[in-house]
Design an enzyme around this catalytic site. Structure first.
Site: not given
Length: 172
Positions: A4, A26, A34
């Protein structure tokens, strides 16, 4: 996480569907790591019609209940409700500016803000731009768009190039 980072994070995006997807993810991250949200990304895509903001904007109670029952996503009632609310606000921004891309990238005159951080401790968690954008998004009806979330969003979508100096993924 490495893939990513190396192939997606910080790459400038001008695709409204992707910009909406990242706004949802987000916001879902608030209070979580995350990696937790990134690991649920495909579940979100499946559950939320591929982040089709037009379809999500039309979700009613039945779709909200379905999402809250889906163990593949973060089932926080406020976060799920914010996705629908944000899809509707996203549409209003598109109506006003022609695209969310124009709204977002117009804040930096279409050019990424390039940093020259050498260690991760230098990277701020909020900036003047994230403060201003957060405030404006809230005025427009968005939720889960605090300055820290928006700063991460600006990094993820490439508005900020916050790759460290020397990082192979840094493009400028």
């Amino acid at each position: 996480m490495t893939e990513y980072h190396d192939t997606e994070w910080g790459r400038p995006s001008h695709d409204d569907r992707y910009l909406f997807e990242m706004l949802v993810l987000e916001g879902a991250q608030a209070g979580l790591s995350w990696s937790t949200v990134l690991n649920k990304r495909e579940n979100y895509r499946r559950a939320m019609d591929g982040f089709d903001f037009e379809r999500i904007a039309s979700y009613g109670q039945a779709e909200t209940d379905r999402l809250l029952a889906d163990p593949g996503i973060v089932r926080n009632r406020l976060k799920v409700a914010s996705v629908v609310r944000n899809a509707r606000a996203f549409q209003r921004v598109r109506e006003e500016f022609g695209s969310f891309d124009s709204y977002l990238w117009g804040r930096v005159e279409g050019t990424p803000v390039v940093s020259h951080w050498t260690v991760s401790e230098e990277v701020p968690v909020t900036t003047d731009l994230s403060d201003r954008l957060s405030k404006d998004l809230k005025k427009r009806g968005f939720n889960f768009v605090g300055s820290t979330i928006i700063n991460s969003y600006l990094q993820a979508t490439g508005v900020f190039d916050d790759h460290l100096v020397g990082c192979p993924a840094k493009r400028t």
